[in-house]
Design a protein around this motif. Sequence first.
Motif, PDB file in Angstrom:
ATOM      1  N   ARG A  27       0.839  -1.205   0.000  1.00  0.00           N
ATOM      2  CA  ARG A  27       0.000   0.000   0.000  1.00  0.00           C
ATOM      3  C   ARG A  27       0.875   1.256   0.000  1.00  0.00           C
ATOM      4  O   ARG A  27       0.601   2.224  -0.705  1.00  0.00           O
ATOM      5  CB  ARG A  27      -0.944  -0.010   1.192  1.00  0.00           C
ATOM      6  N   ASP A  31       1.669   4.440  -2.813  1.00  0.00           N
ATOM      7  CA  ASP A  31       1.565   5.864  -2.500  1.00  0.00           C
ATOM      8  C   ASP A  31       2.885   6.598  -2.754  1.00  0.00           C
ATOM      9  O   ASP A  31       3.077   7.713  -2.292  1.00  0.00           O
ATOM     10  CB  ASP A  31       1.119   6.042  -1.040  1.00  0.00           C
ATOM     11  N   TRP A 138      -1.851   1.054  15.510  1.00  0.00           N
ATOM     12  CA  TRP A 138      -3.081   0.312  15.305  1.00  0.00           C
ATOM     13  C   TRP A 138      -2.914  -1.129  15.742  1.00  0.00           C
ATOM     14  O   TRP A 138      -1.830  -1.701  15.657  1.00  0.00           O
ATOM     15  CB  TRP A 138      -3.512   0.356  13.839  1.00  0.00           C
ATOM     16  N   ARG A 160     -10.626  -0.761   6.761  1.00  0.00           N
ATOM     17  CA  ARG A 160     -10.751   0.692   6.598  1.00  0.00           C
ATOM     18  C   ARG A 160      -9.990   1.477   7.667  1.00  0.00           C
ATOM     19  O   ARG A 160      -9.206   2.369   7.330  1.00  0.00           O
ATOM     20  CB  ARG A 160     -12.206   1.107   6.551  1.00  0.00           C
ATOM     21  N   PRO A 161     -10.165   1.175   8.958  1.00  0.00           N
ATOM     22  CA  PRO A 161      -9.424   1.962   9.947  1.00  0.00           C
ATOM     23  C   PRO A 161      -7.907   1.763   9.857  1.00  0.00           C
ATOM     24  O   PRO A 161      -7.149   2.710  10.042  1.00  0.00           O
ATOM     25  CB  PRO A 161      -9.972   1.496  11.289  1.00  0.00           C
ATOM     26  N   HIS A 163      -6.177   1.038   7.080  1.00  0.00           N
ATOM     27  CA  HIS A 163      -5.722   1.783   5.909  1.00  0.00           C
ATOM     28  C   HIS A 163      -5.734   3.286   6.180  1.00  0.00           C
ATOM     29  O   HIS A 163      -4.849   4.018   5.703  1.00  0.00           O
ATOM     30  CB  HIS A 163      -6.555   1.430   4.687  1.00  0.00           C
ATOM     31  N   ASP A 164      -6.689   3.772   6.944  1.00  0.00           N
ATOM     32  CA  ASP A 164      -6.701   5.196   7.309  1.00  0.00           C
ATOM     33  C   ASP A 164      -5.450   5.563   8.111  1.00  0.00           C
ATOM     34  O   ASP A 164      -4.832   6.610   7.884  1.00  0.00           O
ATOM     35  CB  ASP A 164      -7.947   5.548   8.124  1.00  0.00           C
ATOM     36  N   VAL A 165      -5.064   4.696   9.051  1.00  0.00           N
ATOM     37  CA  VAL A 165      -3.868   4.947   9.856  1.00  0.00           C
ATOM     38  C   VAL A 165      -2.622   4.916   8.978  1.00  0.00           C
ATOM     39  O   VAL A 165      -1.738   5.775   9.093  1.00  0.00           O
ATOM     40  CB  VAL A 165      -3.780   3.923  11.013  1.00  0.00           C
ATOM     41  N   ASP A 167      -2.467   5.450   5.750  1.00  0.00           N
ATOM     42  CA  ASP A 167      -2.501   6.621   4.874  1.00  0.00           C
ATOM     43  C   ASP A 167      -2.077   7.885   5.629  1.00  0.00           C
ATOM     44  O   ASP A 167      -1.419   8.757   5.061  1.00  0.00           O
ATOM     45  CB  ASP A 167      -3.892   6.798   4.266  1.00  0.00           C
ATOM     46  N   GLY A 168      -2.427   7.975   6.911  1.00  0.00           N
ATOM     47  CA  GLY A 168      -1.977   9.101   7.737  1.00  0.00           C
ATOM     48  C   GLY A 168      -0.464   9.081   7.926  1.00  0.00           C
ATOM     49  O   GLY A 168       0.199  10.119   7.902  1.00  0.00           O
TER      50      GLY A 168
END
Length: 183
Positions: A27, A31, A138, A160-161, A163-165, A167-168
């Motif tokens: 991932r 990015d 996480w 989702r949570p 991946h949000d972490v 991505d942050g």
Amino acid sequence: MPSILVLAGSPSPTSRTAALAEHLAGRLRGDGHAVRVVRVRDLPAEALLSADAGDPAIAEVVTALAEADGVLVASPVYKAAYSGVLKALLDLLPQFALADKVVLPVLTGGSPAHVLAVDYALRPVLSSLGAHHVVQGWFVLDKHITTTDDVLALAPEAQRPLHDVVDGFSAALHSRRALLTAP
């Protein structure tokens, strides 16, 4: 392009944690990051257990760490803390090995009771190694990770949570890199 070193701290040869670390590395590559994954279990056991920082494989990890902009540290939880093999490696690192780094801790475990290990076991060690910025870590329940033929699947409630972490973490690295390269 920011570079990231992923330390996969599972002692198991077939590890959901290591598979998750590889998934997250993919991932992050998507990015725009250069990512290297080190499975700590593949480092020489004799060097880890005898604290031989001069061993070539250990020295290579220390060099890769020094050159990285960010570090993702992944480990299963054993006895309310991160793995012993990860601890053995962290003990070999120079005192401020994580200085000027953005760090993401990710733990996996069998029970929600272990979620506090992120903040009470792993984060203090990362901070003591001089981490510039330890982003929100996480915890992923083992039952939310499945692997089949080297393909990882995350349960929707975990994906989702997490991946949000991640991505942050990626955004923090890009922001830090932009600040460092600004005229």
